[in-house]
Motif scaffolding. Structure first.
Motif, PDB file in Angstrom:
ATOM      1  N   ILE A 198       0.839  -1.202   0.000  1.00  0.00           N
ATOM      2  CA  ILE A 198       0.000   0.000   0.000  1.00  0.00           C
ATOM      3  C   ILE A 198       0.879   1.259   0.000  1.00  0.00           C
ATOM      4  CG2 ILE A 198      -1.665   1.281   1.464  1.00  0.00           C
ATOM      5  CD1 ILE A 198      -2.808  -1.477   2.272  1.00  0.00           C
ATOM      6  N   TYR A 207      -7.575  -5.902   0.994  1.00  0.00           N
ATOM      7  CA  TYR A 207      -7.512  -4.488   0.615  1.00  0.00           C
ATOM      8  C   TYR A 207      -8.860  -3.778   0.749  1.00  0.00           C
ATOM      9  CZ  TYR A 207      -2.980  -5.832  -1.228  1.00  0.00           C
ATOM     10  OH  TYR A 207      -1.696  -6.305  -1.336  1.00  0.00           O
ATOM     11  N   MET A 240      -8.792  -0.788   2.999  1.00  0.00           N
ATOM     12  CA  MET A 240      -8.113   0.338   2.343  1.00  0.00           C
ATOM     13  C   MET A 240      -9.084   1.078   1.423  1.00  0.00           C
ATOM     14  SD  MET A 240      -5.047   0.250  -0.489  1.00  0.00           S
ATOM     15  CE  MET A 240      -6.112  -0.406  -1.760  1.00  0.00           C
TER      16      MET A 240
END
Ligand SMILES: [Zn+2]
Length: 154
Positions: free
Chosen positions: A74, A124, A127
């Motif tokens: 990331i 993810y 995120m």
């Protein structure tokens, strides 16, 4: 998603000098995706979205922690401000205003779909939720291509 007309009205006409940019401090270093030995601690973006980007990075760090951020890639910075036409079009890329960011571009390529893009994996999802929470959209989620790319919704 924001149209070019809306972007110009809100963020101005893009120019190569990026006269509307400001520099923000990153809460964790990011590695340049094209030069992994180089890390950056600041990022240039449009001044009207600076606080939103900062909130995203702060929340990412709080949720994942730095080690996990690195492990997941990331922190692989693929660019924010870049004055250029949209890929495959004559329109300005949202990067021309500094209102979009690319992350981990080598594992989330332009033409990859959710079948292969890293950011489509479940780890993810938090995120992506953090980006949405602060007013950004994922092109991967919205269009199922260019999963590296997040841009301001309005
Ligand atoms: Zn992009």
């Amino acid at each position: 998603m924001i149209t070019t007309k809306q972007a110009i009205a809100k963020y101005g006409t893009p120019n190569e000098h990026g006269t509307y940019l400001t520099s923000i401090q990153l809460p964790y270093p990011m590695r340049l995706a094209w030069d992994l030995n180089t890390t950056v601690k600041t990022m240039r973006c449009h001044r009207l979205v600076a606080d939103k980007f900062k909130a995203v990075f702060t929340d990412l760090l709080a949720y994942y922690g730095y080690e996990k951020i690195k492990e997941l890639g990331i922190d692989l910075f693929g660019g924010c401000f870049n004055f250029r036409a949209m890929r495959g079009g004559s329109d300005w890329s949202r990067h021309s205003w500094g209102i979009a960011i690319d992350l981990d571009p080598l594992r989330n390529k332009l033409k990859e779909s959710k079948r292969t893009a890293r950011f489509a994996r479940p780890e993810y999802k938090p995120m992506i939720d953090i980006f949405y929470k602060h007013g950004f959209v994922s092109l991967g989620v919205e269009k199922d291509y260019d999963w590296m790319h997040f841009e301001i919704r309005e």
